[in-house]
Motif scaffolding. Structure first.
Motif, PDB file in Angstrom:
ATOM      1  N   UNK A  26      34.743  27.447  21.608  1.00 16.24           N
ATOM      2  CA  UNK A  26      36.085  27.089  20.861  1.00 16.24           C
ATOM      3  C   UNK A  26      37.048  25.828  21.510  1.00 16.24           C
ATOM      4  N   UNK A  27      37.979  25.344  20.899  1.00  9.53           N
ATOM      5  CA  UNK A  27      38.878  24.766  21.477  1.00  9.53           C
ATOM      6  C   UNK A  27      38.410  23.201  21.540  1.00  9.53           C
ATOM      7  N   UNK A  28      39.429  22.086  21.781  1.00  6.62           N
ATOM      8  CA  UNK A  28      39.130  20.933  21.644  1.00  6.62           C
ATOM      9  C   UNK A  28      38.088  20.165  22.263  1.00  6.62           C
ATOM     10  N   UNK A  29      37.950  20.581  23.317  1.00  9.39           N
ATOM     11  CA  UNK A  29      36.779  19.929  24.292  1.00  9.39           C
ATOM     12  C   UNK A  29      35.350  20.645  23.626  1.00  9.39           C
ATOM     13  N   UNK A  30      35.342  21.592  23.018  1.00 12.05           N
ATOM     14  CA  UNK A  30      34.074  22.127  22.372  1.00 12.05           C
ATOM     15  C   UNK A  30      33.835  21.483  20.895  1.00 12.05           C
ATOM     16  N   UNK A  31      34.997  21.138  20.326  1.00 14.67           N
ATOM     17  CA  UNK A  31      34.987  20.292  19.053  1.00 14.67           C
ATOM     18  C   UNK A  31      34.459  18.938  19.368  1.00 14.67           C
ATOM     19  N   UNK A  83      41.002  21.002  30.990  1.00 20.07           N
ATOM     20  CA  UNK A  83      40.584  22.083  30.025  1.00 20.07           C
ATOM     21  C   UNK A  83      39.531  21.690  29.084  1.00 20.07           C
ATOM     22  N   UNK A  84      39.797  20.314  28.727  1.00 24.13           N
ATOM     23  CA  UNK A  84      38.754  19.922  27.746  1.00 24.13           C
ATOM     24  C   UNK A  84      37.391  19.810  28.479  1.00 24.13           C
ATOM     25  N   UNK A  85      37.463  19.508  29.733  1.00 24.19           N
ATOM     26  CA  UNK A  85      35.850  19.596  30.319  1.00 24.19           C
ATOM     27  C   UNK A  85      35.350  20.868  30.401  1.00 24.19           C
ATOM     28  N   UNK A  86      36.430  21.784  30.786  1.00 31.06           N
ATOM     29  CA  UNK A  86      35.855  23.214  31.003  1.00 31.06           C
ATOM     30  C   UNK A  86      35.500  23.868  29.635  1.00 31.06           C
ATOM     31  N   UNK A  87      36.035  23.435  28.392  1.00 32.61           N
ATOM     32  CA  UNK A  87      35.965  23.850  27.172  1.00 32.61           C
ATOM     33  C   UNK A  87      34.349  23.302  26.615  1.00 32.61           C
ATOM     34  N   UNK A  88      34.338  22.050  27.006  1.00 31.12           N
ATOM     35  CA  UNK A  88      32.975  21.459  26.482  1.00 31.12           C
ATOM     36  C   UNK A  88      31.705  22.134  27.672  1.00 31.12           C
ATOM     37  N   UNK A  89      32.104  22.501  28.872  1.00 28.13           N
ATOM     38  CA  UNK A  89      30.874  23.120  29.721  1.00 28.13           C
ATOM     39  C   UNK A  89      30.669  24.462  28.995  1.00 28.13           C
ATOM     40  N   UNK A  90      31.797  25.087  28.664  1.00 29.90           N
ATOM     41  CA  UNK A  90      31.290  26.768  28.799  1.00 29.90           C
ATOM     42  C   UNK A  90      32.047  27.536  27.815  1.00 29.90           C
ATOM     43  N   UNK A  91      32.706  26.826  26.603  1.00 28.26           N
ATOM     44  CA  UNK A  91      33.430  27.436  25.745  1.00 28.26           C
ATOM     45  C   UNK A  91      32.954  27.314  24.245  1.00 28.26           C
ATOM     46  N   UNK A 145      38.492  22.836  11.466  1.00 25.61           N
ATOM     47  CA  UNK A 145      39.172  23.796  12.388  1.00 25.61           C
ATOM     48  C   UNK A 145      39.900  23.368  13.410  1.00 25.61           C
ATOM     49  N   UNK A 146      40.777  22.321  12.938  1.00 27.14           N
ATOM     50  CA  UNK A 146      41.249  21.400  14.171  1.00 27.14           C
ATOM     51  C   UNK A 146      42.350  22.069  14.492  1.00 27.14           C
ATOM     52  N   UNK A 147      43.185  22.580  13.518  1.00 27.33           N
ATOM     53  CA  UNK A 147      44.338  23.396  13.911  1.00 27.33           C
ATOM     54  C   UNK A 147      44.181  24.739  15.085  1.00 27.33           C
ATOM     55  N   UNK A 148      43.067  25.243  14.265  1.00 30.27           N
ATOM     56  CA  UNK A 148      42.622  26.220  15.354  1.00 30.27           C
ATOM     57  C   UNK A 148      42.149  26.113  16.698  1.00 30.27           C
ATOM     58  N   UNK A 149      41.269  24.951  16.714  1.00 35.15           N
ATOM     59  CA  UNK A 149      40.815  24.629  18.057  1.00 35.15           C
ATOM     60  C   UNK A 149      42.244  23.937  18.951  1.00 35.15           C
ATOM     61  N   UNK A 150      43.042  23.171  18.462  1.00 33.83           N
ATOM     62  CA  UNK A 150      44.088  22.714  19.156  1.00 33.83           C
ATOM     63  C   UNK A 150      45.072  23.723  19.753  1.00 33.83           C
TER      64      UNK A 150
END
Lengths: 252, 269
Positions: free
Chosen positions: B216-221, B206-214, B67-72
């Motif tokens: 979906x998104x590139x950070x989560x991936x 945004x990547x750090x934010x996604x890594x910590x608490x989302x 789901x690269x496209x969705x995450x991006x």
């Protein structure tokens, strides 16, 4: 037509206590062309700024047709600064449209085209100021001042630092435009022959604190010639009477 | 007239030459980098340092199967929203601080504090106070970005040319015309600079934010790929997102830059 009555008791520079202008009293008749000559730094530009409300002083009475000047007058004012002060991000055309009350009106467009033609810049409306020479930029500044059909025009050494032929051309242009509009003009310069060529009257100013040291009507018929024999003779006579007048000192 | 055209023609020719020289030297640099990478990958021969071919395979896999496209697109959405909010607020606050000494004195200390709070602290506090929600993520990114925008715009507002504003006063221009035609154009270079710097900073945050608490998104991936030590996947995502940012740069920023810097350079008309 604009008449001015100017009475400045004193004007200090910025927030300091240094007095720049002291006891400046003079009147300007409607349609009159007055030149103000004074040494550099004597406050000539400050005086012009006061006349258009850019600067003020508590010790002043500046009347325009009998009403106090505060920068919100309804009369149309043209100001040609020492530097052209064009907006570099706007084209020549847009620079002129900027000062018009209702821009992009069809009749105004025609008027602007005519004006550009008069200042010798027809077809240059889409140029940016940086693409024009110094002389051309000044012509745009002149066109901008006349675009508002000014009743009062203030000029602050507008032909400074231009080569002699360009300055002469622009002076001729100024004479033509002023004549067609019948505007009242106050022209600051430090060039006596320029003042003799253009003005009806010259007001001479001293060094700071600046006062008026001499006023003289130029009784030569118009149109005049630049460095014409009559003009040179008039100038020579004045300089013989007041040899130090350009340095801000009168001899009586 | 003929002279002008021939000068323009020569200028065009030399501009084209210059463009190709720059293009080829950049391409050469990329090729050299790729060769060094590939050689290192062969030499080290470890799963921790994938070869370019592995990265390309991984890219194709994540792009077509995952789901690269969705995450991006999710990340890009967050980047754009936070970017717009941060720029608008930053420009407004920057102008206020640059134009008014009083506002500047009052808020200068606050600005210095805001500039020095670690991004991670803001993100954690936003998640704790607002919950693990989208608005918390956006708020965290915006708070991180605003101070840097303010600093740049404030500098621009401080050096606005008073002489040009005097022209507006003399010719009695309306406040809105003065602002949009005379004041704001002087800030464009500062706004562009902070927008460019802003985009790169924001997508990293945004990547750090996604890594910590989302979820979906590139950070989560990237976090998920990290759990599996999928280094090739991490590189594939990184390159994909850098490519997206490059596209934004060339499709939005460069034309915009050209548009707003018109008249400033001699060759802009």
């Amino acid at each position: 037509m604009i008449a001015l009555d100017i009475a400045i008791k004193d004007k200090c520079y910025g927030h300091s206590d240094t007095v720049v202008l002291k006891n400046i009293n003079f009147s300007v008749k409607p349609g009159e062309f007055v030149a103000i000559i004074g040494p550099s730094g004597c406050g000539k530009s400050t005086l012009l700024n006061m006349l258009c409300g850019l600067e003020g002083s508590s010790e002043q009475t500046l009347l325009c047709n009998g009403k106090a000047i505060n920068g919100n007058e309804s009369h149309k004012l043209g100001y040609i600064f020492q530097q052209p002060r064009l907006m570099p991000w706007l084209t020549v055309q847009e620079n002129l449209q900027l000062v018009l009350p209702v821009p992009k009106h069809e009749t105004q467009q025609k008027q602007l085209d005519d004006l550009l033609d008069q200042v010798g810049l027809s077809g240059k409306g889409h140029y940016f100021p940086k693409q024009l020479s110094g002389g051309m930029q000044r012509r745009v500044a002149i066109a901008r001042a006349f675009a508002v059909n000014p009743e009062l025009i203030l000029l602050d050494e507008p032909f400074n630092s231009l080569d002699a032929p360009t300055a002469a051309k622009l002076r001729l242009l100024l004479v033509k435009l002023c004549k067609s509009r019948g505007s009242t003009v106050i022209f600051v310069t430090h060039d006596l022959s320029e003042a003799v060529y253009l003005a009806d009257r010259i007001i001479f100013m001293s060094n700071t604190p600046t006062t008026i040291i001499h006023q003289v009507d130029i009784d030569l018929p118009k149109p005049r010639q630049e460095a014409g024999s009559k003009e040179l003779a008039w100038q020579a006579q004045l300089m013989a009477q007041h040899p130090q007048i350009l340095a801000g000192k009168a001899t009586f | 007239m003929k002279g002008i055209f021939s000068t323009k023609h020569t200028m065009f020719k030399s501009n084209a030459m210059q463009f190709f020289t720059v293009f080829y030297s950049r391409l050469l640099m990329l090729i050299i980098l790729a060769i060094i990478w590939q050689s290192l990958a062969w030499f080290i021969n470890s799963a921790d340092f994938p070869s370019l071919f592995n990265v390309a395979d991984s890219f194709v896999y994540h792009f077509s199967q995952g789901d690269m496209l969705a995450n991006i697109s999710v990340t890009l959405g967050r980047v754009l929203i936070s970017f717009i909010i941060a720029m608008v607020l930053g420009v407004v606050i920057g102008i206020l601080m640059g134009c008014s000494d009083k506002v500047n004195e009052l808020s200068d200390t606050l600005l210095i504090i805001a500039l020095n709070i670690p991004a991670l602290v803001t993100i954690l506090l936003c998640y704790i106070w607002l919950g693990l929600v989208e608005s918390a993520a956006i708020t965290a990114v915006v708070i991180n970005k605003i101070p840097t925008v303010v600093v740049m715009i404030r500098e621009g507002a401080r050096v606005v040319d008073e002489d040009l504003l005097a022209v507006a006063k003399v010719y009695k221009l309306s406040p809105s015309t003065t602002f949009f035609k005379i004041f704001l154009p002087q800030l464009y270079p500062y706004i562009m600079a902070s927008a460019r710097a802003g985009l790169s900073l924001i997508w990293k945050i945004v990547l750090v934010v996604e890594l910590l608490g989302r979820s979906d998104g590139v950070g989560f991936a990237l976090n998920t790929l990290f759990q599996f030590f999928d280094i090739a996947g991490i590189f594939a995502y990184t390159f994909a997102f850098i490519a997206v940012v490059l596209v934004i740069e060339s499709l939005i920023f460069r034309p915009l830059d050209k548009r707003i810097s018109r008249g400033i350079h001699n060759d802009s008309a």
